[in-house]
Enzyme design. Structure first.
Site, short mmCIF file in Angstrom:
data_model
loop_
_atom_site.label_atom_id
_atom_site.label_comp_id
_atom_site.label_asym_id
_atom_site.label_seq_id
_atom_site.Cartn_x
_atom_site.Cartn_y
_atom_site.Cartn_z
N GLU A 19 0.82 -1.21 0.00
CA GLU A 19 0.00 0.00 0.00
C GLU A 19 0.85 1.26 0.00
O GLU A 19 0.52 2.25 -0.64
CB GLU A 19 -0.96 0.01 1.19
CG GLU A 19 -2.03 -1.08 1.16
CD GLU A 19 -2.92 -0.99 -0.07
OE1 GLU A 19 -2.96 0.06 -0.72
OE2 GLU A 19 -3.57 -2.02 -0.39
N CYS A 33 -19.22 -3.32 -17.18
CA CYS A 33 -19.37 -2.97 -15.77
C CYS A 33 -20.44 -3.82 -15.08
O CYS A 33 -21.57 -3.91 -15.55
CB CYS A 33 -19.73 -1.50 -15.63
SG CYS A 33 -19.88 -0.99 -13.90
N CYS A 84 -17.85 0.80 -19.79
CA CYS A 84 -19.17 0.62 -19.17
C CYS A 84 -19.87 -0.67 -19.62
O CYS A 84 -20.65 -1.25 -18.87
CB CYS A 84 -20.04 1.84 -19.47
SG CYS A 84 -19.38 3.39 -18.79
N TYR A 130 -6.09 6.70 3.97
CA TYR A 130 -6.26 5.61 3.02
C TYR A 130 -5.51 4.35 3.47
O TYR A 130 -6.08 3.27 3.58
CB TYR A 130 -5.80 6.01 1.60
CG TYR A 130 -5.61 4.77 0.76
CD1 TYR A 130 -6.71 4.10 0.25
CD2 TYR A 130 -4.36 4.19 0.58
CE1 TYR A 130 -6.58 2.90 -0.44
CE2 TYR A 130 -4.20 3.00 -0.10
CZ TYR A 130 -5.32 2.36 -0.61
OH TYR A 130 -5.18 1.18 -1.28
N ASP A 163 -9.85 5.69 -1.97
CA ASP A 163 -8.74 6.20 -2.78
C ASP A 163 -9.34 6.91 -3.99
O ASP A 163 -10.55 7.06 -4.11
CB ASP A 163 -7.79 5.06 -3.19
CG ASP A 163 -8.40 4.20 -4.28
OD1 ASP A 163 -9.65 4.13 -4.35
OD2 ASP A 163 -7.65 3.60 -5.05
#
Length: 300
Positions: free
Chosen positions: A44, A210, A207, A127, A145
């Site tokens: 991270e 998605c 999309c 975060y 994030d």
DNA sequence: CACGCGTGGCT
DNA sequence: TAGCCAAGCGT
């Protein structure tokens, strides 16, 4: 289990995201079963503003070389900075080294699992603290994030992109989407991030692929363009950031201390050069030797 | 809250 | 091609 009709302003269905993630998650090494809290914290930290592609080989080397916080703590800052290589923002490496020392000495060499303790560590912010608690320890907490902010802006608020960050509001937005059970909430958090990285991307979102298209407010609204305040574009060429990078690169490419002349060669503006070298010394990224040369910290 | 802080790939 | 973008943090 009651089916929720996908009509009107329905929230995102956790099952849609969890199922999609389960079938499509990229096999990133820090997601492998058995990855420790330390492994997640290192990943991270490296991923803060640095793409996955560049992080992956460096993370693998770090885990081989420093499998526990105490292992990293035992290294010199110079070794750590060399191993950080060109991931960028090297102050992250210095802070991670500091954090390793704190974990080794005050937390039994085990990365803490609660957000409050994590937040107290150098280089661990809102975060990263939640990412570790959620991805390493399976807790239920909002992980926000840039990807998640974009997904929420579109799917929930119907906007083309996220506006300026507002930590409190952003955390509340995401918390409201998470299912009750810890493990499912953790997987949904990972799924929201993954969705923003591979489907709901900043420039050309896919999309058609998605998993939550049916619930997406942005899609329902006809995918309007971003209408918020203009985003600041960060300059790089000619900035102190570029000069600091060049100076540090000289140090990384040399096995030992270098002369002032070697550093002077990388930038013609003496005033800016001196200012940058001074700031590197202040940041603890460079040290001066007794004979007036310059070295990575701990390497003289 | 706005800004400074690295680096490189993509359109 | 010159922005634009990338799993933020600290001040």
């Amino acid at each position: 289990m009651t089916a929720v009709p996908k009509t009107g302003a329905s929230p995102l269905d956790p099952d849609d995201l969890i199922d999609w993630f389960t079938a499509n998650a990229r096999p990133l090494p820090w997601r492998a079963p058995g990855t420790t809290g330390w492994g997640v914290l290192v990943s991270e930290t490296m991923l803060q503003q640095t793409p996955v592609k560049r992080v992956q080989p460096v993370w693998e080397e770090w885990m081989r070389r420093w499998p526990k916080p105490s292992d990293l703590a035992a290294a010199t800052q110079g070794e750590v900075l060399r191993a950080w290589g060109k991931l960028g923002y090297p102050r992250r490496a210095v802070r991670l080294h500091e954090t390793a020392t704190v974990i080794a000495t005050e937390h039994g060499d085990v990365v803490p699992s609660d957000v409050e303790t994590l937040l107290s560590l150098p280089g661990v912010g809102e975060y990263t603290a939640r990412a570790v608690a959620v991805f390493a320890y399976g807790k239920r907490a909002p992980v926000v994030d840039t990807n998640v902010r974009r997904v929420v802006a579109r799917a929930v608020h119907g906007a083309g992109d996220a506006g300026p960050p507002s930590t409190k509001r952003d955390l509340a937005d995401v918390a409201a989407l998470l299912p009750e059970e810890d493990a499912r909430a953790a997987t949904m958090s990972a799924a929201l991030m993954e969705l923003g990285q591979v489907i709901c991307t900043a420039r050309s979102p896919l999309c058609q692929q998605c998993p939550v298209l049916a619930d997406c407010a942005w899609n329902r609204a006809g995918r309007p363009a971003y209408a918020g305040p203009p985003k600041k574009v960060q300059k790089f060429a000619g900035t102190d950031r570029q000069v600091r990078g060049k100076l540090l690169d000289v140090l990384r490419n040399s096995p030992g201390p270098v002369t002032r002349e070697q550093l002077d060669a990388v930038w013609s503006d003496a005033g800016q050069r001196d200012r940058c070298l001074d700031s590197l010394l202040v940041d603890g990224l460079v040290e001066q030797t007794d004979d007036g040369r310059f070295a990575l910290p701990g390497e003289h």
